[in-house]
Structures are given as C-alpha cells and as structure tokens.
Design a protein around this motif. Structure first.
Motif, PDB file in Angstrom:
ATOM      1  N   ARG A 243       0.823  -1.337  -0.010  1.00  0.00           N
ATOM      2  CA  ARG A 243       0.141   0.070   0.013  1.00  0.00           C
ATOM      3  C   ARG A 243       0.765   1.408   0.065  1.00  0.00           C
ATOM      4  O   ARG A 243       0.586   2.340  -0.786  1.00  0.00           O
ATOM      5  CB  ARG A 243      -0.952  -0.022   1.256  1.00  0.00           C
ATOM      6  N   SER A 244       1.922   1.163   0.721  1.00  0.00           N
ATOM      7  CA  SER A 244       2.895   2.505   0.798  1.00  0.00           C
ATOM      8  C   SER A 244       3.736   2.512  -0.463  1.00  0.00           C
ATOM      9  O   SER A 244       3.946   3.891  -0.681  1.00  0.00           O
ATOM     10  CB  SER A 244       3.830   2.323   1.955  1.00  0.00           C
ATOM     11  N   LEU A 245       3.815   1.765  -1.440  1.00  0.00           N
ATOM     12  CA  LEU A 245       4.266   1.708  -2.727  1.00  0.00           C
ATOM     13  C   LEU A 245       3.469   1.942  -3.821  1.00  0.00           C
ATOM     14  O   LEU A 245       3.791   2.413  -4.870  1.00  0.00           O
ATOM     15  CB  LEU A 245       5.138   0.388  -2.981  1.00  0.00           C
ATOM     16  N   THR A 246       2.009   2.060  -3.550  1.00  0.00           N
ATOM     17  CA  THR A 246       0.838   1.951  -4.623  1.00  0.00           C
ATOM     18  C   THR A 246       0.356   3.487  -4.666  1.00  0.00           C
ATOM     19  O   THR A 246      -0.140   4.132  -3.476  1.00  0.00           O
ATOM     20  CB  THR A 246      -0.134   1.181  -4.146  1.00  0.00           C
ATOM     21  N   GLU A 247       0.641   3.994  -5.876  1.00  0.00           N
ATOM     22  CA  GLU A 247      -0.063   5.203  -6.290  1.00  0.00           C
ATOM     23  C   GLU A 247      -1.023   5.063  -7.588  1.00  0.00           C
ATOM     24  O   GLU A 247      -0.417   4.705  -8.591  1.00  0.00           O
ATOM     25  CB  GLU A 247       1.032   6.502  -6.404  1.00  0.00           C
ATOM     26  N   ASP A 248      -2.092   5.676  -7.370  1.00  0.00           N
ATOM     27  CA  ASP A 248      -2.973   5.641  -8.712  1.00  0.00           C
ATOM     28  C   ASP A 248      -2.990   4.079  -9.405  1.00  0.00           C
ATOM     29  O   ASP A 248      -3.229   4.018 -10.392  1.00  0.00           O
ATOM     30  CB  ASP A 248      -2.530   6.561  -9.824  1.00  0.00           C
ATOM     31  N   GLY A 249      -2.961   3.124  -8.201  1.00  0.00           N
ATOM     32  CA  GLY A 249      -3.121   1.700  -8.542  1.00  0.00           C
ATOM     33  C   GLY A 249      -1.939   1.052  -9.139  1.00  0.00           C
ATOM     34  O   GLY A 249      -1.946   0.125  -9.721  1.00  0.00           O
ATOM     35  N   THR A 250      -0.829   2.027  -8.983  1.00  0.00           N
ATOM     36  CA  THR A 250       0.476   1.251  -9.754  1.00  0.00           C
ATOM     37  C   THR A 250       1.470   1.270  -8.539  1.00  0.00           C
ATOM     38  O   THR A 250       1.487   2.320  -8.074  1.00  0.00           O
ATOM     39  CB  THR A 250       0.846   2.261 -10.927  1.00  0.00           C
ATOM     40  N   VAL A 251       1.889   0.161  -8.684  1.00  0.00           N
ATOM     41  CA  VAL A 251       3.272   0.079  -7.503  1.00  0.00           C
ATOM     42  C   VAL A 251       4.427   0.609  -7.969  1.00  0.00           C
ATOM     43  O   VAL A 251       4.979   0.554  -9.111  1.00  0.00           O
ATOM     44  CB  VAL A 251       3.372  -1.431  -7.222  1.00  0.00           C
ATOM     45  N   ARG A 252       4.838   1.778  -7.210  1.00  0.00           N
ATOM     46  CA  ARG A 252       5.836   2.548  -7.419  1.00  0.00           C
ATOM     47  C   ARG A 252       7.307   1.954  -6.683  1.00  0.00           C
ATOM     48  O   ARG A 252       7.421   1.334  -5.715  1.00  0.00           O
ATOM     49  CB  ARG A 252       5.944   3.835  -7.135  1.00  0.00           C
ATOM     50  N   SER A 253       8.283   2.469  -7.459  1.00  0.00           N
ATOM     51  CA  SER A 253       9.592   2.045  -6.696  1.00  0.00           C
ATOM     52  C   SER A 253       9.938   2.729  -5.780  1.00  0.00           C
ATOM     53  O   SER A 253       9.560   3.925  -5.815  1.00  0.00           O
ATOM     54  CB  SER A 253      10.801   1.797  -7.893  1.00  0.00           C
ATOM     55  N   THR A 254      10.691   2.277  -4.491  1.00  0.00           N
ATOM     56  CA  THR A 254      11.317   3.233  -3.611  1.00  0.00           C
ATOM     57  C   THR A 254      12.695   2.741  -3.110  1.00  0.00           C
ATOM     58  O   THR A 254      12.810   1.477  -3.232  1.00  0.00           O
ATOM     59  CB  THR A 254      10.094   3.286  -2.425  1.00  0.00           C
ATOM     60  N   THR A 255      13.227   3.501  -2.139  1.00  0.00           N
ATOM     61  CA  THR A 255      14.401   2.935  -1.484  1.00  0.00           C
ATOM     62  C   THR A 255      14.000   2.045  -0.405  1.00  0.00           C
ATOM     63  O   THR A 255      13.336   2.516   0.388  1.00  0.00           O
ATOM     64  CB  THR A 255      15.341   4.126  -1.328  1.00  0.00           C
ATOM     65  N   VAL A 256      14.366   0.968  -0.312  1.00  0.00           N
ATOM     66  CA  VAL A 256      14.436  -0.006   0.900  1.00  0.00           C
ATOM     67  C   VAL A 256      15.727  -0.440   1.503  1.00  0.00           C
ATOM     68  O   VAL A 256      16.686  -0.523   0.706  1.00  0.00           O
ATOM     69  CB  VAL A 256      13.623  -1.307   0.544  1.00  0.00           C
ATOM     70  N   THR A 257      15.802  -0.681   2.588  1.00  0.00           N
ATOM     71  CA  THR A 257      17.140  -1.009   3.311  1.00  0.00           C
ATOM     72  C   THR A 257      16.930  -2.419   3.877  1.00  0.00           C
ATOM     73  O   THR A 257      15.813  -2.438   4.848  1.00  0.00           O
ATOM     74  CB  THR A 257      17.602  -0.077   4.685  1.00  0.00           C
ATOM     75  N   VAL A 258      17.501  -3.430   3.715  1.00  0.00           N
ATOM     76  CA  VAL A 258      17.253  -4.596   4.240  1.00  0.00           C
ATOM     77  C   VAL A 258      18.325  -4.853   5.211  1.00  0.00           C
ATOM     78  O   VAL A 258      19.875  -4.924   4.713  1.00  0.00           O
ATOM     79  CB  VAL A 258      17.214  -5.691   3.214  1.00  0.00           C
ATOM     80  N   VAL A 259      18.141  -5.297   6.335  1.00  0.00           N
ATOM     81  CA  VAL A 259      19.212  -5.465   7.810  1.00  0.00           C
ATOM     82  C   VAL A 259      19.185  -7.223   7.738  1.00  0.00           C
ATOM     83  O   VAL A 259      17.789  -7.706   7.924  1.00  0.00           O
ATOM     84  CB  VAL A 259      18.910  -4.937   8.982  1.00  0.00           C
ATOM     85  N   ASN A 260      20.200  -8.031   7.845  1.00  0.00           N
ATOM     86  CA  ASN A 260      20.098  -9.259   7.916  1.00  0.00           C
ATOM     87  C   ASN A 260      21.719  -9.875   8.421  1.00  0.00           C
ATOM     88  O   ASN A 260      22.570  -9.505   7.753  1.00  0.00           O
ATOM     89  CB  ASN A 260      20.022  -9.768   6.422  1.00  0.00           C
ATOM     90  N   ARG A 261      21.488 -10.331   9.633  1.00  0.00           N
ATOM     91  CA  ARG A 261      22.932 -10.500  10.149  1.00  0.00           C
ATOM     92  C   ARG A 261      22.551 -11.852  11.003  1.00  0.00           C
ATOM     93  O   ARG A 261      21.481 -12.074  11.720  1.00  0.00           O
ATOM     94  CB  ARG A 261      23.475  -9.243  11.047  1.00  0.00           C
TER      95      ARG A 261
END
Length: 375
Positions: free
Chosen positions: A235-253
């Motif tokens: 939902r946070s990536l969706t605008e006008d019914g289209t999924v937009r790209s955004t910057t994400v940080t993945v932490v994995n340790r």
C-alpha cells in the motif's frame, strides 16, 4: 465469596489505605497511552533477536532511567557490565537467529531470515545491510520469470506461495532466491502468504522457510516479512493503482542477542526482601504485539512511575523479560542464572506480579487469579 474482606469505610475509598490510594491515583493513563503509541508507531513488533527488539530494549531501559531507577546490578553485572541489560548468551534459538528488518519509506518492519543457518549454503548474512531500489511482483513465479534487466541491482519484493503449494520441506524457496540472485537481485523480501484455512476451519501459522542443505550458495540477503506487513508495504508503494519503486534497506545478520531489562527501587529502609513486577517485552512474529505484550510492558512502566515517590518496605524489581514467545527464554534465564543458585529467590523474593496481555477485548472480566508457591 472471594475470602477477602476490606475494612468498612464511609468515605468512599473502598477500604484502601492512604498509601494504596496514592498508588492507584498515581497510575498515569496518559503516560501509558503515550508509551504505547510511541512503541507501536516508531518501533513496531519486537521479535527477539531482531533490530526492533534491540531498539525497544534501549527505549524501555531509557524510560526506567528517566523515572530515576537504578539498574538491578545484582543480576545485570554478571555479564561484565553495570547497566539495565541482562544479556542472554546461552539460547541457540535466539543467539543463532538471523535477525532481520526492512525499512520502507522511513518505517521499519520486523522480519525474519529463513531458517538457513547452514553456512555452507546460505551466505546472505555476510551482507548485513543492503539499500536499493525495489521492484514488486505479486506472484513469485512472475518474479522468477522476469527479464534480468528488470531485476538487476534491485531488491525484489514478492509473495511466497502458500504452504499447500510450497511444502515446508521443499527447497523451492531457495530455488526461487537463487533464480533471482542469478538475475542480479541485490536482496529478496518474501511476504508470507495469507493464512491457509483448512477444511476443519483451522488456520496455519506463519513459518520460516526450511534450510536448504544442498545446492549452490545463496549470497544475497533473503528475508521474510509477515502477511500484514506485506500488505502495508505494498500500500505504501502504490499510487493511482500502480506500484511505484522506492528505496528499501534490508538488515540481515547472524549471531543476534536479546536482553532482559531490570531496574530496582530500593526499600525505604535497607531490606534483603524483593517484590518483582514483570512482563515480557517481545512479540510474536506476524502480530503487531500491542496487546501481547506491549500492554503488559507499559503496565510495568506505569507502576514504576506510580511508585516513584512512595516509600516501600521491600525492594521492587521491575523486570521486562526477553524472548517469552520463543519459550520463556528471558525469565528462565533470570531464574537459572540468578534466582535458583544458592536458593536466592526462595530466600529473598516475597512476591511476583506478572503483566501479560492486560488490554484484552473482553468487557466483563470478573476473575483475578493469583498464583502462590502452593496453589
């Protein structure tokens, strides 16, 4: 009918003493709501061993410090430090966990890494933090079959298949991750599928991926977010019914840790007797964790606030237990490392009050259960 009698009183105080009335009046509901909202909005679920777990530990310890309480150093100093943290170092369930989280549009979500502790296959934890643009595929098959040009250099967000399609013992999870790595993905975030409802009405639980014990190495971070968080992220990536790209940080340790938080109120005159007021501060994966057990945690903090300026005959330990959802690990650790040796607990602890899920939906609770050493 309860076997408890209060002194008759005509002043409307219910027979409580003036000290008891002061404590009741000292319960600050605005304080409780504020702490609840802060943790829910800024930290979120607190699965043991995840970055959110560590962040919440710092926050709760800070609240107790702000209230003026010192650390219960009789226990916490055992790890070589004199602070509020009793760090648990003997639980493979937590200490060997691959802790994970992802941050999307400034909001951090708790996550789990797969149950891929076999270092000969899964190497993704060697890249503990990856930040990049995202690409989202509603269906994991579409992600696996996408053109490499659409995948390369990006963090792939996609939904895992249900447990009826991807058997728990299958290596299909690992195979999908390998295929995406081959196309240049910098990390993969799987969202759990919605709970599967069986013919008898039961629902599956959200489970970690099985460990791939064979096949080529996986060298990119692969983590798992809950179904509900997956919906929120999309939902946070969706605008006008289209999924937009955004910057994400993945932490994995790897080699994570968790800690009990312990503070103490000294008795008004020196005493070797203690009362413990406790609650577990972690939450179960896939749940918001507000009632279970942020509500109990905040209750402990509220009691600490109410007792701040009230003399007590006994010392009071405020204990926020770690990793309860993993099998009572934090409280068992405190018991085995501190209360049990030399029978310290039996000799010095007068009572223990446990706060767990203290904000239930039921409106007509009518029973208070008190457990004693005898019944």
């Amino acid at each position: 009918s309860t076997g408890v009698a209060y002194a008759e009183s005509d002043n409307g105080d219910g027979g409580f003493s003036s000290t008891e009335i002061s404590i009741i009046n000292g319960i600050d509901t605005d304080f409780m709501i504020d702490k609840n909202e802060y943790v829910h909005n800024n930290i979120g679920p607190r699965v043991a061993g995840t970055p959110a777990d560590e962040k919440s530990a710092d926050y709760f310890a800070g609240v107790l410090q702000e209230l003026g309480y010192g650390q219960f150093s009789l226990a916490t100093a055992a790890d070589g430090t004199d602070d509020y943290f009793e760090t648990i170092d003997n639980s493979s369930r937590v200490n060997d966990r691959i802790g994970a989280s992802l941050t999307v549009n400034g909001r951090e979500y708790s996550a789990l890494a797969p149950g891929w502790s076999d270092a000969s296959v899964y190497k993704g934890y060697e890249r503990p933090s990856v930040t990049g643009e995202t690409v989202y595929y509603e269906n994991v098959d579409d992600a696996v079959n996408a053109d490499a040009a659409d995948i390369a250099g990006k963090i792939v967000l996609t939904n895992r298949k249900s447990i009826t399609e991807w058997d728990r013992k299958s290596t299909a999870y690992a195979d999908a991750a390998r295929a995406l790595e081959d196309k240049g993905a910098s990390a993969v975030v799987f969202f759990y599928s919605k709970y599967t409802v069986s013919s008898d009405g039961g629902t599956s639980t959200e489970r970690a991926f099985p460990a791939p014990t064979s096949g080529s190495e996986i060298n990119i971070p692969v983590i798992l977010a809950s179904y509900l968080d997956g919906q929120a992220i999309v939902r946070s990536l969706t605008e006008d019914g289209t999924v937009r790209s955004t910057t994400v940080t993945v932490v994995n340790r790897r080699n994570t840790h968790t800690s009990n938080i312990l503070a103490v109120k000294e008795a008004s005159t020196p005493s070797d007797k203690y009362v413990i007021v406790g609650a577990h501060r972690d939450s179960l994966f896939g749940a918001e964790g507000v009632n279970d057990n942020l509500s109990g945690t905040v209750n402990v903090l509220a009691i600490a606030k109410a007792l701040k300026d009230i003399p007590t005959d006994y010392n009071v330990i405020f204990a926020l237990w770690a990793a309860e959802e993993d099998g009572l690990i934090g409280s068992k650790y405190f018991y085995s490392e501190f209360l049990y040796p030399d029978d310290w607990g039996r000799q010095h602890v007068v009572a223990y009050y446990n706060m767990d899920m203290s904000a239930p939906a039921q409106k007509r609770n009518s029973v208070l259960t008190v457990h004693t050493p005898y019944r």
